[in-house]
Design a protein around this motif. Structure first.
Motif, mmCIF file in Angstrom:
data_model
loop_
_atom_site.group_PDB
_atom_site.id
_atom_site.type_symbol
_atom_site.label_atom_id
_atom_site.label_comp_id
_atom_site.label_asym_id
_atom_site.label_seq_id
_atom_site.Cartn_x
_atom_site.Cartn_y
_atom_site.Cartn_z
ATOM 1 N N VAL A 1 0.854 -1.180 0.000
ATOM 2 C CA VAL A 1 0.000 0.000 0.000
ATOM 3 C C VAL A 1 0.890 1.229 0.000
ATOM 4 O O VAL A 1 1.967 1.241 0.597
ATOM 5 N N ARG A 2 0.411 2.263 -0.684
ATOM 6 C CA ARG A 2 1.148 3.521 -0.762
ATOM 7 C C ARG A 2 0.338 4.622 -0.082
ATOM 8 O O ARG A 2 -0.849 4.777 -0.347
ATOM 9 N N GLY A 3 0.986 5.361 0.815
ATOM 10 C CA GLY A 3 0.300 6.459 1.489
ATOM 11 C C GLY A 3 -0.755 6.003 2.470
ATOM 12 O O GLY A 3 -1.766 6.687 2.671
ATOM 13 N N GLY A 4 -0.543 4.854 3.113
ATOM 14 C CA GLY A 4 -1.534 4.331 4.057
ATOM 15 C C GLY A 4 -1.478 5.019 5.412
ATOM 16 O O GLY A 4 -0.401 5.342 5.914
ATOM 17 N N MET A 5 -2.644 5.229 6.019
ATOM 18 C CA MET A 5 -2.744 5.820 7.352
ATOM 19 C C MET A 5 -2.916 4.701 8.381
ATOM 20 O O MET A 5 -3.585 3.700 8.128
ATOM 21 N N TYR A 6 -2.286 4.882 9.545
ATOM 22 C CA TYR A 6 -2.416 3.889 10.615
ATOM 23 C C TYR A 6 -2.322 4.606 11.956
ATOM 24 O O TYR A 6 -1.881 5.754 12.040
ATOM 25 N N ARG A 7 -2.755 3.924 12.988
ATOM 26 C CA ARG A 7 -2.689 4.483 14.332
ATOM 27 C C ARG A 7 -1.496 3.868 15.050
ATOM 28 O O ARG A 7 -1.411 2.654 15.216
ATOM 29 N N ALA A 8 -0.550 4.715 15.451
ATOM 30 C CA ALA A 8 0.651 4.244 16.137
ATOM 31 C C ALA A 8 0.325 3.806 17.555
ATOM 32 O O ALA A 8 -0.785 4.017 18.067
ATOM 33 N N THR A 9 1.303 3.204 18.209
ATOM 34 C CA THR A 9 1.099 2.697 19.563
ATOM 35 C C THR A 9 0.691 3.799 20.535
ATOM 36 O O THR A 9 -0.084 3.571 21.461
ATOM 37 N N ASP A 10 1.239 5.008 20.316
ATOM 38 C CA ASP A 10 0.907 6.112 21.218
ATOM 39 C C ASP A 10 -0.421 6.778 20.881
ATOM 40 O O ASP A 10 -0.785 7.796 21.471
ATOM 41 N N GLY A 11 -1.159 6.234 19.895
ATOM 42 C CA GLY A 11 -2.460 6.757 19.530
ATOM 43 C C GLY A 11 -2.441 7.795 18.423
ATOM 44 O O GLY A 11 -3.503 8.206 17.931
ATOM 45 N N GLU A 12 -1.247 8.218 18.019
ATOM 46 C CA GLU A 12 -1.153 9.240 16.970
ATOM 47 C C GLU A 12 -1.506 8.648 15.609
ATOM 48 O O GLU A 12 -1.132 7.523 15.295
ATOM 49 N N GLN A 13 -2.260 9.422 14.818
ATOM 50 C CA GLN A 13 -2.601 9.006 13.460
ATOM 51 C C GLN A 13 -1.421 9.335 12.549
ATOM 52 O O GLN A 13 -1.026 10.499 12.426
ATOM 53 N N CYS A 14 -0.858 8.330 11.895
ATOM 54 C CA CYS A 14 0.376 8.517 11.121
ATOM 55 C C CYS A 14 0.192 8.030 9.691
ATOM 56 O O CYS A 14 -0.711 7.235 9.397
ATOM 57 N N GLU A 15 1.080 8.482 8.829
ATOM 58 C CA GLU A 15 1.063 8.069 7.425
ATOM 59 C C GLU A 15 2.369 7.372 7.080
ATOM 60 O O GLU A 15 3.452 7.796 7.494
ATOM 61 N N SER A 16 2.268 6.296 6.303
ATOM 62 C CA SER A 16 3.439 5.607 5.772
ATOM 63 C C SER A 16 3.491 5.852 4.271
ATOM 64 O O SER A 16 2.497 5.645 3.567
ATOM 65 N N ASP A 17 4.631 6.305 3.771
ATOM 66 C CA ASP A 17 4.741 6.561 2.336
ATOM 67 C C ASP A 17 4.552 5.286 1.529
ATOM 68 O O ASP A 17 4.025 5.322 0.419
ATOM 69 N N GLY A 18 4.968 4.159 2.083
ATOM 70 C CA GLY A 18 4.780 2.904 1.364
ATOM 71 C C GLY A 18 5.211 1.721 2.197
ATOM 72 O O GLY A 18 6.163 1.802 2.984
ATOM 73 N N ALA A 19 4.505 0.621 2.053
ATOM 74 C CA ALA A 19 4.872 -0.635 2.702
ATOM 75 C C ALA A 19 4.596 -1.747 1.700
ATOM 76 O O ALA A 19 3.462 -1.907 1.234
ATOM 77 N N VAL A 20 5.631 -2.511 1.343
ATOM 78 C CA VAL A 20 5.513 -3.549 0.316
ATOM 79 C C VAL A 20 6.091 -4.852 0.849
ATOM 80 O O VAL A 20 7.220 -4.877 1.351
ATOM 81 N N LEU A 21 5.303 -5.917 0.741
ATOM 82 C CA LEU A 21 5.750 -7.257 1.128
ATOM 83 C C LEU A 21 6.122 -8.040 -0.122
ATOM 84 O O LEU A 21 5.320 -8.162 -1.051
ATOM 85 N N ILE A 22 7.347 -8.557 -0.141
ATOM 86 C CA ILE A 22 7.789 -9.461 -1.209
ATOM 87 C C ILE A 22 8.134 -10.771 -0.524
ATOM 88 O O ILE A 22 9.205 -10.911 0.072
ATOM 89 N N GLY A 23 7.203 -11.737 -0.574
ATOM 90 C CA GLY A 23 7.376 -12.950 0.222
ATOM 91 C C GLY A 23 7.304 -12.578 1.688
ATOM 92 O O GLY A 23 6.345 -11.978 2.149
ATOM 93 N N GLY A 24 8.346 -12.930 2.428
ATOM 94 C CA GLY A 24 8.399 -12.572 3.841
ATOM 95 C C GLY A 24 9.243 -11.344 4.108
ATOM 96 O O GLY A 24 9.544 -11.037 5.262
ATOM 97 N N THR A 25 9.644 -10.634 3.056
ATOM 98 C CA THR A 25 10.490 -9.452 3.205
ATOM 99 C C THR A 25 9.647 -8.192 3.092
ATOM 100 O O THR A 25 8.935 -8.004 2.105
ATOM 101 N N LEU A 26 9.721 -7.347 4.094
ATOM 102 C CA LEU A 26 8.965 -6.104 4.120
ATOM 103 C C LEU A 26 9.881 -4.927 3.788
ATOM 104 O O LEU A 26 10.929 -4.751 4.411
ATOM 105 N N PHE A 27 9.481 -4.139 2.804
ATOM 106 C CA PHE A 27 10.150 -2.884 2.494
ATOM 107 C C PHE A 27 9.287 -1.739 3.028
ATOM 108 O O PHE A 27 8.128 -1.602 2.633
ATOM 109 N N VAL A 28 9.839 -0.954 3.912
ATOM 110 C CA VAL A 28 9.161 0.239 4.420
ATOM 111 C C VAL A 28 9.770 1.442 3.708
ATOM 112 O O VAL A 28 10.975 1.693 3.815
#
Length: 897
Positions: free
Chosen positions: A349-376
């Motif tokens: 996903v590109r530009g996904g919003m998520y809630r961090a552990t501290d409750g803050e609403q944050c954005e990730s520019d991109g998160a890509v899974l290739i098999g078991g390898t995660l690229f942030v």
């Protein structure tokens, strides 16, 4: 005799200081004394040079170093490569020059040779002085000393791809951005005109020792003296220098086959008869063509070839400002995302919003899974400022904090949330991408950049020691051009992931390996060499165990690039392993990805040896630079394929084990691969890493610095105006508090001024300018408010005043005249509001969805041609804004009933 004495002092100083540094006996007093003497000699040489330049016409002054340093005499070759005296030419072109319409004389050439000798002496002293500076500076000093930051980078096929993407974005934004063909073709036109002169020069050198020595060794300090004593030879060189100056009409005539040629020509010339207001050391850097009357000289051929990216960066950033920087940042992010998501089996996903552990609403520019390898992916633009390029340590610190530290902090925030919660849900446009911690075996943090920062970003140990990163981590800070090259030279998803594992292990090795830049790492990967094993075998007490040789890049990558993109060859790119081994590794990947990664990271020799051995009952063992075969002890069973076997150790050495099965029919099969113990472990324990004490301490420290990075006194001043605390802090962090205070003093409402400054001006005008010169922005806001302009229009006013001689009042009038005019829009909006009272209530409470809904209904009420949706949305927002602003006068009638 005085000049010879100074040269001998330079040699003595250099040798003595080098001896002390080598023997590690130099003291701070030694360095200070060395600096003092260098500074004295530099000051004397610079005064001598200024006095000499005043008496020499520009034609021989600039023509002599170009003639003596541009060609390769041994090969009889003329090329646009950097001149042997490129730095000296820039020094000579920096000060006031004098035009002349007479032919170049022997006396002119002799004086020009003397000036070139003085310039060479200055560059030698500066290089000696710089060597001492390196010892007292941290990783920030690499910005000032790395050639890629000072001169740009070689322009190749992948640079062209990025430039094409950038041009598309600029053209889409309505910005003039012609092709670079016209710029690079200018260098070819000059070289074509020069060829006869250089052929004659080489013929003269064949029969003249002094000239030959200058051309062969670029020895202007010694060979120049002999050359200057030969008056007859100097007289023969005069016509050749005259020939280097090309008639302006030949370069200015329209050429339909070279798009954008005259556009570039108009932007890269300086007139030698027009003295600069002060000495400009960079004049020949960003204006590489000198003009003397009707004739022109390309004083920096390499600027239109190898350094063209930096030249274009200077031109377009000055002309287009924030539009250019915005487009470059978008291209860097787009390239990284498109490469990752195109890998086989990739999902993300590109530009996904998520809630961090501290409750803050944050954005990730991109998160890509290739098999078991995660690229942030965290893209922060990745620009190297001019301040950093010119040696400013503060500029370098700012660039590293904004690009490397901020990006790694945001990536770590996502990973900490994933490690703590076990799952992160990234949402974008109503869809969700669930990221499960248990599905991730390995993590790479990718920070794509617009500028090549790899001369600094590959020194991850130094970045860790300086606090820009947690110690022990190695994020991939990679320029768009290099990402494209990596994707083309790695084989499939397995090869792509293997490269990132290779670079991370390489940069984490101890003793540390010296790496020039990202392309050297790629050269090392495709060369098939196990550099880390080499370092382990030859480990010493030195800080650096080895240097990744430049030959790996030249032998394996540059040759293929030349064949592919210059000669049109269809030759496949080089791989880390020979084809038969690569095929076997891919088959192994179907059973075990971790084992296949280990095989891919092993050396080429080990893989080839393994498959060639008699392997039905054999195990191939490869050690630190040694390869041999030993028999299997006992019976090998297929169910052992996935078991974790212990890597064999013998005499303190670590070994890698390959088990190969050779069936009666079909290709050899890899059954098991156990590589030497990696500094990272077989599988990177990412969750342990991001929750480790080292990373946690850095994360919390950076978070605190990030959250408190503002002047509380300045916040209090804004708070006294009655603005909310969060707005006050945001204005101070963005450097916009001065703009708001001046705007309010000039009559603009505080809410209106803060809203426009944060939401509009900060997007189109460089922050540094707003901090240094808030008056122009304040005028735009206050006068714009008085004329009922919206925030976006005020931003246009400010851009006009910065790019043209228009006053703020004239710019406001021009924006008003160019804006669409609507009559009756308030009546139409009143009807819409009457129909949808519930949406009006939601819009009044600040809900963007309700405001968008009302804007759509308003557009439906208007007769075409309607204003843009964004303009109508501004009208709706202003209706529900606490600041009362008169509605703009837009000329569209309500739809007839």
């Amino acid at each position: 005799m005085a000049s010879e004495r100074r040269d001998s002092i330079v040699a003595t100083l250099s040798n003595e200081y080098a001896r002390k540094v080598t023997e590690r006996v130099s003291t701070p007093d030694d360095r200070r004394d060395f600096n003092r003497q260098c500074d004295e000699m530099l000051d004397l040489a610079q005064r001598d040079l200024r006095a000499v330049i005043e008496r020499i016409p520009a034609r021989p002054l600039l023509g002599v170093p170009l003639l003596l340093g541009q060609s390769v005499y041994r090969r009889r070759q003329l090329s646009p490569a950097p001149n042997a005296y490129a730095t000296e030419i820039e020094l000579l072109a920096a000060g006031p020059l004098s035009a002349s319409d007479r032919d170049v004389s022997a006396a002119d050439i002799k004086a020009s040779i003397h000036a070139l000798q003085l310039a060479r002496r200055i560059t030698i002293l500066q290089s000696l002085r710089g060597r001492d500076d390196d010892m007292g500076e941290g990783v920030e000093s690499y910005f000032a000393h790395a050639a890629s930051f000072l001169r740009g980078r070689f322009y190749g096929a992948f640079d062209q791809r990025v430039m094409n993407l950038l041009r598309k974005r600029l053209l889409h934004a309505g910005v003039e951005a012609p092709e670079l063909t016209g710029l690079t073709r200018l260098a070819q036109e000059f070289l074509a005109e020069w060829s006869p002169a250089f052929r004659e020069l080489h013929s003269l050198a064949d029969s003249n020792v002094a000239l030959r020595l200058c051309l062969l060794d670029a020895g202007i300090l010694d060979g120049g003296r002999r050359l200057a004593d030969s008056t007859s030879l100097l007289e023969m060189l005069g016509p050749l220098i005259d020939h280097l100056w090309v008639d302006r009409d030949k370069l200015s005539e329209p050429r339909s086959d070279v798009p954008g040629r005259n556009y570039w020509l108009d932007r890269i010339c300086f007139d030698v008869d027009k003295a600069p207001e002060s000495v400009d050391p960079d004049r020949a850097v960003y204006l590489p063509i000198a003009v003397d009357g009707r004739q022109m000289l390309l004083v920096g051929p390499h600027r239109l070839n190898t350094d063209v990216t930096e030249l274009v960066n200077r031109i377009w950033s000055a002309e287009h400002g924030q539009a250019y920087y915005r487009a470059r940042g978008e291209v860097a992010e787009e390239v990284a995302w498109s490469i990752l998501i195109a890998q086989p089996g990739a999902r993300g996903v590109r530009g996904g919003m998520y809630r961090a552990t501290d409750g803050e609403q944050c954005e990730s520019d991109g998160a890509v899974l290739i098999g078991g390898t995660l690229f942030v992916v965290e893209a922060k633009g990745g620009f190297v400022s001019r301040a950093a390029r010119s040696g400013s340590l503060e500029g370098a610190r700012s660039d590293l904090n904004q690009t490397v530290s901020e990006a790694y902090f945001q990536a770590t925030r996502l990973l900490r949330t994933l490690a703590h919660e076990g799952v992160v849900e990234l949402r974008v446009r109503g869809q969700a991408f669930r990221l499960l911690a248990k599905a991730v075996d390995r993590v790479f943090v990718l920070i794509p950049t617009a500028d090549d920062m790899s001369a600094v970003s590959t020194r991850t140990a130094d970045l860790g020691r300086s606090g820009y990163l947690p110690q022990g981590v190695s994020p991939a800070v990679i320029a768009s051009q290099d990402l494209l090259m990596i994707s083309e030279l790695t084989r499939g998803a397995l090869g792509f992931v293997s490269y990132f594992a290779f670079r991370e292990e390489l940069l984490s090795a101890r003793p540390q390996l010296l790496v020039a830049d990202e392309s050297e790492i790629l050269g090392g990967f495709v060369s098939g060499v196990d550099f880390v094993a080499h370092v382990e075998r030859h480990a010493s007490e030195d800080e650096f165990g080895a240097i990744v040789a430049d030959a790996t890049l030249q032998r394996h990558v540059d040759r293929w690039l030349g064949e592919r993109y210059e000669n049109g060859s269809e030759e496949p790119p080089p791989g880390r392993h020979v084809n038969v081994v690569a095929d076997a590794i891919e088959r192994l990947a179907a059973w075990s990805i971790p084992m296949a990664l280990q095989a891919n990271l092993a050396s080429r020799e080990a893989g080839s040896f393994a498959l060639k051995a008699d392997s039905t009952t054999g195990v191939c063992v490869s050690g630190n630079g040694e390869i041999r075969a030993v028999p299997v002890v006992g019976v090998y069973r297929s169910r052992d394929r996935f078991s974790n076997s212990i890597v064999r150790s013998e005499e303190g050495k670590s070994w890698q084990t390959w088990v190969v099965s050779t069936p009666r029919h079909g290709p050899p099969t890899l059954a098991k691969v156990n590589r030497r113990p990696s500094v990272l472990g077989d599988v990177l324990a990412w969750n342990s890493l991001v929750m480790s004490q080292v990373v946690t301490d850095w994360y919390l420290k950076f978070q605190e610095r990030r959250g408190k990075n503002y002047d509380t006194a300045r916040v209090q001043v804004l708070s006294d105006l009655g603005l909310p605390p969060s707005v006050c802090i945001g204005l101070v962090r963005a450097g916009l508090d001065g703009v708001v205070l001046k705007s309010v003093a000039q009559g603009a409402p505080k809410e209106f001024a803060s809203n426009v400054a944060l939401n509009d001006l900060s997007k189109v005008v460089d922050r540094a300018y707003l901090e240094r010169a808030p008056a122009a922005a304040a005028d735009a806001i206050s006068i714009g408010f008085a004329n009922s302009l919206r925030g976006r229009q005020i931003a246009e006013v400010l851009e006009l005043t910065l790019k043209s001689p228009l006053s703020t009042e004239m710019a406001v009038q021009q924006v008003i005249e160019n804006s669409p005019k609507v009559r009756g829009i308030q009546e139409a909006l009143a009807e819409v509001c009457a129909k949808f009272p519930a949406e009006v209530e939601r819009a009044a409470s600040g809900e963007d969805g309700a405001r968008n809904f009302l804007t759509g209904k308003l557009a439906a009420e208007l007769v075409p041609p309607r204003p843009p949706f964004a303009d109508l949305l501004d009208v709706v927002r202003e209706k529900f804004s606490p600041v009362e602003v008169d509605a703009p006068n837009i000329s569209v009638q309500p739809r007839a009933r």
